[in-house]
Structure formats: structure tokens, C-alpha cells
Design an enzyme around this catalytic site. Sequence first.
Site, short mmCIF file in Angstrom:
data_model
loop_
_atom_site.label_atom_id
_atom_site.label_comp_id
_atom_site.label_asym_id
_atom_site.label_seq_id
_atom_site.Cartn_x
_atom_site.Cartn_y
_atom_site.Cartn_z
CG ASN A 11 19.78 25.75 8.01
OD1 ASN A 11 19.50 26.34 6.97
ND2 ASN A 11 20.26 24.52 8.03
CD1 TRP A 12 15.23 30.90 8.83
CD2 TRP A 12 14.82 32.31 7.12
NE1 TRP A 12 14.91 32.13 9.35
CE2 TRP A 12 14.65 33.01 8.33
CE3 TRP A 12 14.62 33.00 5.92
CZ2 TRP A 12 14.29 34.36 8.38
CZ3 TRP A 12 14.26 34.33 5.96
CH2 TRP A 12 14.09 35.01 7.17
CE LYS A 13 17.40 22.36 8.06
NZ LYS A 13 17.18 21.00 8.55
CG HIS A 99 23.08 21.33 7.26
ND1 HIS A 99 22.23 20.34 6.86
CD2 HIS A 99 22.55 21.86 8.38
CE1 HIS A 99 21.21 20.27 7.71
NE2 HIS A 99 21.39 21.19 8.65
CD GLU A 101 18.68 19.31 5.79
OE1 GLU A 101 18.67 20.48 5.36
OE2 GLU A 101 18.01 18.94 6.77
CD GLU A 169 22.88 20.96 12.75
OE1 GLU A 169 22.01 21.70 13.23
OE2 GLU A 169 22.96 20.71 11.54
N GLY A 175 15.32 17.23 11.67
CA GLY A 175 14.18 17.21 10.76
C GLY A 175 12.92 16.59 11.33
CB SER A 217 14.47 17.88 17.05
OG SER A 217 14.30 17.12 15.87
N GLY A 238 16.62 24.66 12.93
CA GLY A 238 16.00 24.49 11.62
C GLY A 238 14.54 24.87 11.65
P1 PGA Z 1 15.79 20.91 12.71
O1 PGA Z 1 17.06 21.13 11.77
O2 PGA Z 1 15.89 21.94 13.82
O3 PGA Z 1 14.61 21.14 11.83
O4 PGA Z 1 15.85 19.50 13.23
C1 PGA Z 1 18.30 21.44 12.33
C2 PGA Z 1 19.31 21.60 11.25
O5 PGA Z 1 19.23 20.90 10.23
O6 PGA Z 1 20.22 22.42 11.38
#
Ligand code: PGA
Length: 256
Positions: A11-13, A99, A101, A169, A175, A217, A238
Site C-alpha cells: 500500500n503505497w498510500k 483501510h 486511514e 491491521e 504507521g 509495521s 505500508g
Molecule cells: P505500515 O502501514 O506498514 O506503514 O505500518 C500498513 C498499512 O497501513 O497498511
Amino acid sequence: MSVKKRIVASNWKMNPLTVKEAIALFSAAKKVAGACANVQTVICPPALYLKTLSNAVSGHRYLVGVQDIFEKQGVGAYTGSISAQMAKNAGAVWAIVGHSERRALGETNEIVHAKVLAALGAGLTAILCIGERERDHDGFYLSFIKEELENCLAGVSQKKLGQIVIAYEPIWAIGAEAAGADTPGSLFEMVIYIRKVLVGIFGSRLGLEIPIIYGGSVDAMNAKELLEKGDVRGFLVGRASLDIKTFSAILRIANS
Ligand code: PGA
């Protein structure tokens, strides 16, 4: 499509800033992913880059996914929105839905449910994200997870279950500000619990088939233990997916 291989979804966000950088990152990732026969790699860039990147896909070992879709299907007067069919037409094969977010911006289980159905309706494989904000001592987080699963998967037909992947998650593990990944032991317990809920919804034959992956993470240091001791099918990655060295290491671990 039923997924039997390990799954590593990135997930490149909201990264990277330019299409040039996106192409460079994708090219590097696809080299490694193309060599990992035991892994279904899914790269989820910002929607704006889907078409360009999906044009560079060859074969099935790595595919492109969209990070979010709108809850309504097809077309309509929904300014700024992208439907599942549009994402599919741009080359997405998978879709992340729910997700945390997106949920933080107001997405309810009801909306996530509509998104799951929209993704399935368009023929996309949905990565349904679930996860609690915190682990309370009374075990309220378990009923929270159960409610997320039951509400977001309501009415999903047995025929479409092969298009569902659950990404556990926990929000507290996601994050740069997070406390770090879940421990393999506690992940293992959560995976058992999620399986139990899925069996409650779909019965044991089908419920046990749904892949469960972990996100929060994940990095090259914890991937092996989380996979083996956590008993997950793979990861939703992420930050570490933006660092090609780390992402390659995670892919190789999942492949072995
Ligand atoms: P992260 O994000 O690996 O940066 O903790 C994971 C995610 O939000 O899918």
C-alpha cells in the site's frame, strides 16, 4: 480467483510524488516479485498511476490494485470519486477496502460493506481491512472485530468468497508513530479469533478458506516470525513497500 499462494500487498498510500518515481519503484518491485513464484504480489499505487503501471504488468505473479473505491458502482454524479469498474478498467485487479486511514475520514462499516460489494461486483479481489484502535482489558476489541467482519461481509455470496482477503491491521500498529508491529503470539490468537468469526458467518468449509493477512509495521526484521508464528497468509505492507530493499526482503521471506 481463489488465492492459495502467500500474498504480499503493498500500500503505497499517497506516494510517490511523480509518475516517474512510481515507474522506477514499480520496475524495481516487479523484478523481485516476478522471481517469487510462491507469492501473489499486489502493488497498490495511487489511482492516478494505475493505468501506467498496469501497462507494465506481464504475467500473474504481481498485479496492480487500487487503494480505495467509491461505494457506488458504475458511473454517476459523485465528484472526485472512482468506481470499482473504473479502477478495473485502469488495470486494477485487487482493491483495498476499509483501510483505517479511510475509516478515520468517516468511513463506517456500512460504507465499507457497500465498497466490498462494489469491488466484488466489478470482479476485483477485495482486501477487507479490519482492526481495533486499542486492546482493552475487557476484551471489547474482540467484539469490535467481530462486528467489523459481520457488517462488512454481510450478504457476500459463497460464489464470491474466493475474491475476499482479510487484512488484520490493528490501528495501534500502523504507521511511523505506531508502537510497532503486533507480536507473533498475539497475532496468532487474533488469527484464530478471526477464523472463528469467519466460520460463524460462512460455515467451516468456506470460512477456513478465506486468507488472512497482517498489516502494521511489517518490515524485513519481523516478517518471518509474523508469517510463521502468526500463521497469516501474508502481509499488507505500508512504509516498507516504498523502500525497495526492505520490500524485496519481505517478498523473499514470503517466497521461502
Ligand atoms: P505500515 O502501514 O506498514 O506503514 O505500518 C500498513 C498499512 O497501513 O497498511
